[in-house]
Design a protein around this motif. Sequence first.
Motif, PDB file in Angstrom:
ATOM      1  N   ILE A   1      -3.890   0.885   9.954  1.00 12.22           N
ATOM      2  CA  ILE A   1      -4.781   0.772   8.794  1.00 12.22           C
ATOM      3  C   ILE A   1      -5.160   2.154   8.268  1.00 12.22           C
ATOM      4  O   ILE A   1      -5.173   2.397   7.052  1.00 12.22           O
ATOM      5  N   ALA A   2      -5.465   3.087   9.174  1.00 17.51           N
ATOM      6  CA  ALA A   2      -5.811   4.452   8.753  1.00 17.51           C
ATOM      7  C   ALA A   2      -4.637   5.103   8.030  1.00 17.51           C
ATOM      8  O   ALA A   2      -4.829   5.817   7.034  1.00 17.51           O
ATOM      9  N   MET A   3      -3.409   4.863   8.502  1.00  9.68           N
ATOM     10  CA  MET A   3      -2.233   5.457   7.865  1.00  9.68           C
ATOM     11  C   MET A   3      -1.949   4.844   6.503  1.00  9.68           C
ATOM     12  O   MET A   3      -1.152   5.386   5.730  1.00  9.68           O
ATOM     13  N   CYS A   4      -2.579   3.729   6.192  1.00  9.91           N
ATOM     14  CA  CYS A   4      -2.436   3.114   4.865  1.00  9.91           C
ATOM     15  C   CYS A   4      -3.585   3.490   3.938  1.00  9.91           C
ATOM     16  O   CYS A   4      -3.365   3.864   2.781  1.00  9.91           O
ATOM     17  N   LEU A   5      -4.819   3.395   4.450  1.00 10.19           N
ATOM     18  CA  LEU A   5      -5.982   3.586   3.582  1.00 10.19           C
ATOM     19  C   LEU A   5      -6.168   5.028   3.133  1.00 10.19           C
ATOM     20  O   LEU A   5      -6.448   5.281   1.948  1.00 10.19           O
ATOM     21  N   PHE A   6      -6.029   5.973   4.046  1.00  8.59           N
ATOM     22  CA  PHE A   6      -6.281   7.362   3.673  1.00  8.59           C
ATOM     23  C   PHE A   6      -5.252   7.893   2.662  1.00  8.59           C
ATOM     24  O   PHE A   6      -5.635   8.514   1.663  1.00  8.59           O
ATOM     25  N   PRO A   7      -3.937   7.671   2.857  1.00 10.53           N
ATOM     26  CA  PRO A   7      -2.983   8.097   1.817  1.00 10.53           C
ATOM     27  C   PRO A   7      -3.193   7.370   0.496  1.00 10.53           C
ATOM     28  O   PRO A   7      -3.023   7.963  -0.583  1.00 10.53           O
ATOM     29  N   LEU A   8      -3.581   6.081   0.571  1.00 13.13           N
ATOM     30  CA  LEU A   8      -3.802   5.316  -0.653  1.00 13.13           C
ATOM     31  C   LEU A   8      -4.978   5.883  -1.446  1.00 13.13           C
ATOM     32  O   LEU A   8      -4.880   6.080  -2.669  1.00 13.13           O
ATOM     33  N   ALA A   9      -6.089   6.169  -0.765  1.00  9.52           N
ATOM     34  CA  ALA A   9      -7.272   6.695  -1.439  1.00  9.52           C
ATOM     35  C   ALA A   9      -7.039   8.115  -1.938  1.00  9.52           C
ATOM     36  O   ALA A   9      -7.324   8.431  -3.109  1.00  9.52           O
ATOM     37  N   ILE A  10      -6.498   8.979  -1.081  1.00  4.10           N
ATOM     38  CA  ILE A  10      -6.327  10.392  -1.440  1.00  4.10           C
ATOM     39  C   ILE A  10      -5.178  10.566  -2.430  1.00  4.10           C
ATOM     40  O   ILE A  10      -5.306  11.288  -3.435  1.00  4.10           O
ATOM     41  N   GLY A  11      -4.050   9.903  -2.167  1.00  2.15           N
ATOM     42  CA  GLY A  11      -2.909  10.010  -3.076  1.00  2.15           C
ATOM     43  C   GLY A  11      -3.195   9.410  -4.440  1.00  2.15           C
ATOM     44  O   GLY A  11      -2.808   9.966  -5.475  1.00  2.15           O
ATOM     45  N   GLY A  12      -3.891   8.264  -4.448  1.00  2.00           N
ATOM     46  CA  GLY A  12      -4.237   7.639  -5.725  1.00  2.00           C
ATOM     47  C   GLY A  12      -5.173   8.501  -6.556  1.00  2.00           C
ATOM     48  O   GLY A  12      -5.000   8.643  -7.771  1.00  2.00           O
TER      49      GLY A  12
ATOM     50  N   CYS B   1       0.833  -1.207   0.000  1.00  2.00           N
ATOM     51  CA  CYS B   1       0.000   0.000   0.000  1.00  2.00           C
ATOM     52  C   CYS B   1       0.869   1.260   0.000  1.00  2.00           C
ATOM     53  O   CYS B   1       0.602   2.218  -0.740  1.00  2.00           O
ATOM     54  N   THR B   2       1.914   1.242   0.817  1.00  2.00           N
ATOM     55  CA  THR B   2       2.809   2.398   0.903  1.00  2.00           C
ATOM     56  C   THR B   2       3.566   2.616  -0.400  1.00  2.00           C
ATOM     57  O   THR B   2       3.695   3.749  -0.886  1.00  2.00           O
ATOM     58  N   ILE B   3       4.071   1.520  -0.976  1.00  2.00           N
ATOM     59  CA  ILE B   3       4.798   1.628  -2.246  1.00  2.00           C
ATOM     60  C   ILE B   3       3.897   2.212  -3.323  1.00  2.00           C
ATOM     61  O   ILE B   3       4.312   3.085  -4.098  1.00  2.00           O
ATOM     62  N   MET B   4       2.663   1.756  -3.375  1.00  2.00           N
ATOM     63  CA  MET B   4       1.759   2.199  -4.441  1.00  2.00           C
ATOM     64  C   MET B   4       1.464   3.690  -4.353  1.00  2.00           C
ATOM     65  O   MET B   4       1.529   4.404  -5.364  1.00  2.00           O
ATOM     66  N   TRP B   5       1.119   4.175  -3.172  1.00  3.88           N
ATOM     67  CA  TRP B   5       0.789   5.603  -3.130  1.00  3.88           C
ATOM     68  C   TRP B   5       2.046   6.463  -3.237  1.00  3.88           C
ATOM     69  O   TRP B   5       1.976   7.581  -3.783  1.00  3.88           O
ATOM     70  N   LEU B   6       3.196   5.978  -2.782  1.00  5.84           N
ATOM     71  CA  LEU B   6       4.437   6.743  -2.950  1.00  5.84           C
ATOM     72  C   LEU B   6       4.839   6.843  -4.417  1.00  5.84           C
ATOM     73  O   LEU B   6       5.220   7.921  -4.888  1.00  5.84           O
ATOM     74  N   VAL B   7       4.755   5.719  -5.141  1.00  2.00           N
ATOM     75  CA  VAL B   7       5.087   5.736  -6.577  1.00  2.00           C
ATOM     76  C   VAL B   7       4.137   6.664  -7.321  1.00  2.00           C
ATOM     77  O   VAL B   7       4.557   7.455  -8.186  1.00  2.00           O
ATOM     78  N   SER B   8       2.853   6.600  -6.981  1.00  2.00           N
ATOM     79  CA  SER B   8       1.860   7.432  -7.669  1.00  2.00           C
ATOM     80  C   SER B   8       2.095   8.915  -7.411  1.00  2.00           C
ATOM     81  O   SER B   8       2.049   9.741  -8.339  1.00  2.00           O
ATOM     82  N   VAL B   9       2.356   9.274  -6.150  1.00  4.71           N
ATOM     83  CA  VAL B   9       2.512  10.685  -5.790  1.00  4.71           C
ATOM     84  C   VAL B   9       3.844  11.245  -6.299  1.00  4.71           C
ATOM     85  O   VAL B   9       3.898  12.361  -6.840  1.00  4.71           O
ATOM     86  N   THR B  10       4.931  10.481  -6.136  1.00  2.76           N
ATOM     87  CA  THR B  10       6.251  10.972  -6.565  1.00  2.76           C
ATOM     88  C   THR B  10       6.364  11.065  -8.088  1.00  2.76           C
ATOM     89  O   THR B  10       7.144  11.867  -8.602  1.00  2.76           O
ATOM     90  N   SER B  11       5.596  10.267  -8.806  1.00  3.38           N
ATOM     91  CA  SER B  11       5.623  10.333 -10.280  1.00  3.38           C
ATOM     92  C   SER B  11       4.834  11.519 -10.813  1.00  3.38           C
ATOM     93  O   SER B  11       4.944  11.856 -11.995  1.00  3.38           O
ATOM     94  N   GLY B  12       4.036  12.155  -9.974  1.00  5.01           N
ATOM     95  CA  GLY B  12       3.271  13.327 -10.394  1.00  5.01           C
ATOM     96  C   GLY B  12       1.944  12.965 -11.023  1.00  5.01           C
ATOM     97  O   GLY B  12       1.683  11.803 -11.363  1.00  5.01           O
TER      98      GLY B  12
END
Length: 529
Positions: A349-360, A269-280
Amino acid sequence: MGDFVEEESSAIPPRPATDFGAHVVSAPPMQSQYNSPSLSRKPLLLPIEPADSNGAIVVANKATPKPSHTPNFFTPLSSPIRKAIQLTKFDPQDAWLPITESRNGNAYYAAFHTLCSGIGIQALVLPVAFTILGWTWGIICLTVAFVWQLYTLWLLVKLHESTQTGMRYSRYFQLFSATYGERMGKIFALFPIMYLSGGTCVALIIVGGSTMKLFFQIVCGHGCSAKPLTTVEWYLVFTCAAVVLSQLPNLNSIAGVSLIGAVTAIAYCTIMWLVSVTSGRLDGVSYDPVKENDNMAMIFSVLNALGIMAFAFRGHNLTLEIQATMPSTEKNPSHVPMWIGVKVAYAIIAMCLFPLAIGGYWAYGHKIPVNGGMLTAIYQYHGRDTSQFVLALTSLLVIINAVSSFQIYGMPMFDDMESKYTKRKNKPCPWWLRSGFRAMFGYGCFFVAVAIPFLGSLAGLIGGIAVPVTFAYPCFMWLRIKKPKKYGIMWWLNWVLGLSGMILSVVLIAAGIYVVIDTGIEVSFFKPH
């Protein structure tokens, strides 16, 4: 009263419960913490011999005695639980079944199991809900759903055991049946609970097998000459791995597996939202909510988005089972370490789901793939500009998490199959039959995954039936058992949330039927993509 000394003996058949319903439930075994999980399948209820000259109650058997490590079952004479125990027999089958075979859990185990069951592949499609609801309503609905399910989780933790009756309700179905009767339990609770277990295992085979295929393609590379396996063969590989791992005997014994599943879920989950956000953000991204041509279609789109958020918070059908693995005494009730574990787990779980939903949603907007969500988006939009190592690692983490989650979601099914044998034969399930049951369940899920690959098209319809397990039933059971003050805060809160959960369930079922009728489903038996 003196110490309670336990040795080997034969089981006494269980006596039907006399309190809340006809279903047999067990009193809390008053025991302290063992150093390691016990794999003993001996029953907790044993024949009692008369007291000896020292006043000790001795459980005896003419067989060669075995040194006992079983601590005191009873609390002091004046305790209400002791009085309840005098009127309540232990269910010996609890010591033979995988959920309650070992009662040596702790707050750490509770956190591992809760994390593994509470976060997973269902979270990857949360950004899809935002495309319909938009920024404001998306964040509001996600927050409300999170707080709502956390509250009902607290209700279940508190309802697990009763200091008035001395009962422990070690399974969701037991608690529901004790509250409303076994007949009502079979009508309203049995199918949703079994669906959340068996249906999730089928989905994990589909996701895990498909990701295995993708992982092989990434590792092998474009110029690979090796002949790839078919989709069905990858499903089979995944199922074999899950069945081998399912041979671990009980819920406590898979705590390490749940820890691995939790760590891998957090990682991908962390990798996915980090890759999405850092890629712009992608070019041409829009955050305007998707509009349908007519009002009816728009209403059902909104309901579908709410359903996605509701289904992201599942695992309540496992809460009582996880708490059942803990010892409980009057001074140290099981709800204390259980709630500590739950709070830690849901903070993560909150620290994973909220960044994943909002960042994605920030990265992809309305371009987020409807099928697969973040997992598909990573490969579709960043397959060329992202390191192949990162892509392969993400796939591997998803596979490991799916295999691990299969174990905890399958455990209620294993428990149910073995309980039928123990009730009929009044003895523990032999190891070879236990292995056979678990293999039969695993390959049965494989057959369903292959035979009905369009099952995902009916997920909204069937999933609507399972929503009350998380959002409604705990509120109604609290009202029935605890009987809060009429028109008080707890009375109003549980009535409002319980009725809202039932209404949400009904409208999600209606939306699922509408989608099936309006769009149809592609029926393709034995043709998985």
